[in-house]
Design a protein around this motif. Sequence first.
Motif, PDB file in Angstrom:
ATOM      1  N   ALA A  42       0.825  -1.207   0.000  1.00 11.30           N
ATOM      2  CA  ALA A  42       0.000   0.000   0.000  1.00 11.30           C
ATOM      3  C   ALA A  42       0.859   1.257   0.000  1.00 11.30           C
ATOM      4  O   ALA A  42       0.501   2.270  -0.615  1.00 11.30           O
ATOM      5  CB  ALA A  42      -0.939  -0.006   1.208  1.00 11.30           C
ATOM      6  N   GLU A  43       1.993   1.209   0.678  1.00  8.75           N
ATOM      7  CA  GLU A  43       2.879   2.365   0.703  1.00  8.75           C
ATOM      8  C   GLU A  43       3.434   2.667  -0.680  1.00  8.75           C
ATOM      9  O   GLU A  43       3.698   3.827  -1.013  1.00  8.75           O
ATOM     10  CB  GLU A  43       4.024   2.141   1.688  1.00  8.75           C
ATOM     11  N   LEU A  81       9.287  11.117  17.439  1.00 10.98           N
ATOM     12  CA  LEU A  81       7.914  11.600  17.324  1.00 10.98           C
ATOM     13  C   LEU A  81       7.022  10.590  16.610  1.00 10.98           C
ATOM     14  O   LEU A  81       5.960  10.225  17.095  1.00 10.98           O
ATOM     15  CB  LEU A  81       7.884  12.928  16.562  1.00 10.98           C
ATOM     16  N   ALA A  82       7.441  10.151  15.448  1.00  5.23           N
ATOM     17  CA  ALA A  82       6.654   9.230  14.624  1.00  5.23           C
ATOM     18  C   ALA A  82       7.501   8.828  13.431  1.00  5.23           C
ATOM     19  O   ALA A  82       8.543   9.436  13.141  1.00  5.23           O
ATOM     20  CB  ALA A  82       5.353   9.881  14.163  1.00  5.23           C
ATOM     21  N   THR A  83       7.043   7.797  12.724  1.00 13.27           N
ATOM     22  CA  THR A  83       7.679   7.384  11.475  1.00 13.27           C
ATOM     23  C   THR A  83       6.603   7.325  10.407  1.00 13.27           C
ATOM     24  O   THR A  83       5.903   6.313  10.255  1.00 13.27           O
ATOM     25  CB  THR A  83       8.361   6.008  11.615  1.00 13.27           C
ATOM     26  N   PRO A  84       6.398   8.414   9.679  1.00 17.69           N
ATOM     27  CA  PRO A  84       5.345   8.440   8.665  1.00 17.69           C
ATOM     28  C   PRO A  84       5.716   7.569   7.457  1.00 17.69           C
ATOM     29  O   PRO A  84       6.893   7.331   7.182  1.00 17.69           O
ATOM     30  CB  PRO A  84       5.280   9.920   8.272  1.00 17.69           C
ATOM     31  N   VAL A 102      10.753  10.885   1.083  1.00 23.73           N
ATOM     32  CA  VAL A 102      11.563   9.964   1.885  1.00 23.73           C
ATOM     33  C   VAL A 102      10.604   8.969   2.535  1.00 23.73           C
ATOM     34  O   VAL A 102       9.598   9.352   3.125  1.00 23.73           O
ATOM     35  CB  VAL A 102      12.382  10.699   2.963  1.00 23.73           C
ATOM     36  N   THR A 103      10.936   7.687   2.425  1.00 24.69           N
ATOM     37  CA  THR A 103      10.052   6.622   2.881  1.00 24.69           C
ATOM     38  C   THR A 103      10.395   6.170   4.294  1.00 24.69           C
ATOM     39  O   THR A 103      11.547   5.871   4.589  1.00 24.69           O
ATOM     40  CB  THR A 103      10.165   5.414   1.924  1.00 24.69           C
ATOM     41  N   ASN A 104       9.385   6.123   5.164  1.00 23.75           N
ATOM     42  CA  ASN A 104       9.526   5.618   6.537  1.00 23.75           C
ATOM     43  C   ASN A 104      10.740   6.202   7.261  1.00 23.75           C
ATOM     44  O   ASN A 104      11.527   5.484   7.888  1.00 23.75           O
ATOM     45  CB  ASN A 104       9.598   4.090   6.520  1.00 23.75           C
ATOM     46  N   GLY A 163       2.762  11.873   4.727  1.00 22.10           N
ATOM     47  CA  GLY A 163       1.676  11.074   4.187  1.00 22.10           C
ATOM     48  C   GLY A 163       1.568   9.729   4.878  1.00 22.10           C
ATOM     49  O   GLY A 163       2.581   9.118   5.224  1.00 22.10           O
ATOM     50  N   GLU A 164       0.341   9.274   5.073  1.00 24.53           N
ATOM     51  CA  GLU A 164       0.079   7.967   5.674  1.00 24.53           C
ATOM     52  C   GLU A 164      -0.941   7.223   4.815  1.00 24.53           C
ATOM     53  O   GLU A 164      -1.862   7.832   4.257  1.00 24.53           O
ATOM     54  CB  GLU A 164      -0.486   8.114   7.095  1.00 24.53           C
TER      55      GLU A 164
END
Length: 341
Positions: free
Chosen positions: A201-202, A232-235, A219-221, A246-247
């Motif tokens: 899906a990514e 913080l997070a890994t989009p 940039v991916t993940n 983006g998610e």
Amino acid sequence: MDPSHITRAGIVLPVRVDSTGVDGPKYREIATSRWRACGGGWHVPSSVEPTREQRIVEAACAMPTTGAVTGWAGLAWGGGRYFPGVTGGGRLLDVPVALDNRRRIRPRPGVELCEEFLKGEDIEVLDGLPITRHERSVCRLLRTTANLEERVRVLDMAAFDDLCSPQEVLDYAVLRLAGRPHVSRIWQAVPLADENAWSPAEVALRMEWRAQVSWAGLVTNAPLFDLAGNHLATPDLIDPRAGVVGEYNGAEHDEEGRAVRDLDREERYRDHGLEPVVMIGMTRRSRAGFAARLRSAYERAARRRTPATWTLEHPDWWVDTSRVQLRRALTDAQRSVWLKR
């Protein structure tokens, strides 16, 4: 191929006819519905479930000793989780078997005969089954797949399980496949691949984003940190220059607990100066909706005046797992921590 060499657990090994009925079915039994033929004189009970791995072994039974399983089946046997051997509509794919161009076997249902050059160095044996090296298996899929996004998905998902990186595929193709039919499909797909995608899906998300914003430096993940070095997070994706993340939210995100975490994460993005955008589904209609939301996210990001309080710079305690080579170098203990996905 003699399937008795297979050592992988969970496989029901095919057997030959045995006139005594001790080590296999008697001749009169193989004509009944209790047994199914695998080719090459091998049989398994009809009650055996045709799992992905079972189908691969049964297809390989009639394979000569110089052959090897290839394509999706070779990657699946090698540990590729995203090569299920079925289409999106649930149709079973034939198991591709690589043969040299001098050896022919009788075609049979469920098996795709790939008669082309095949050298010994292209074959490795895994759990008793000969498969083509992963780069060759990927190239087989790329050359036989017309859809560009699907080809990029093959490259990304082979890299996800560290089977081979896009660069390794390219190196193999340059060395071994120049001038072969449809090799241009490899040249087209490799520059668009990313070895740090975590799901098919990514790939759809990234390809649609590129189609809408061709200049975006995605940039991916990539892990994001605050200025104190806290994660913080890994989009799924980020355009660092624009500050847009983006998610992809699949059906599992509809669960109440997951939905709440998604909302909290979106709020965290905004608190640190980022604009989130979400893609839901891969249909034409859902992609059109994503394209509209993406444009709005870029417009909001351009108007934002608050300072960004995030960074892509890794703190000292972080372990980089963004490339196949780095993941292969991890210890088992490190893998259990950093590759929990």
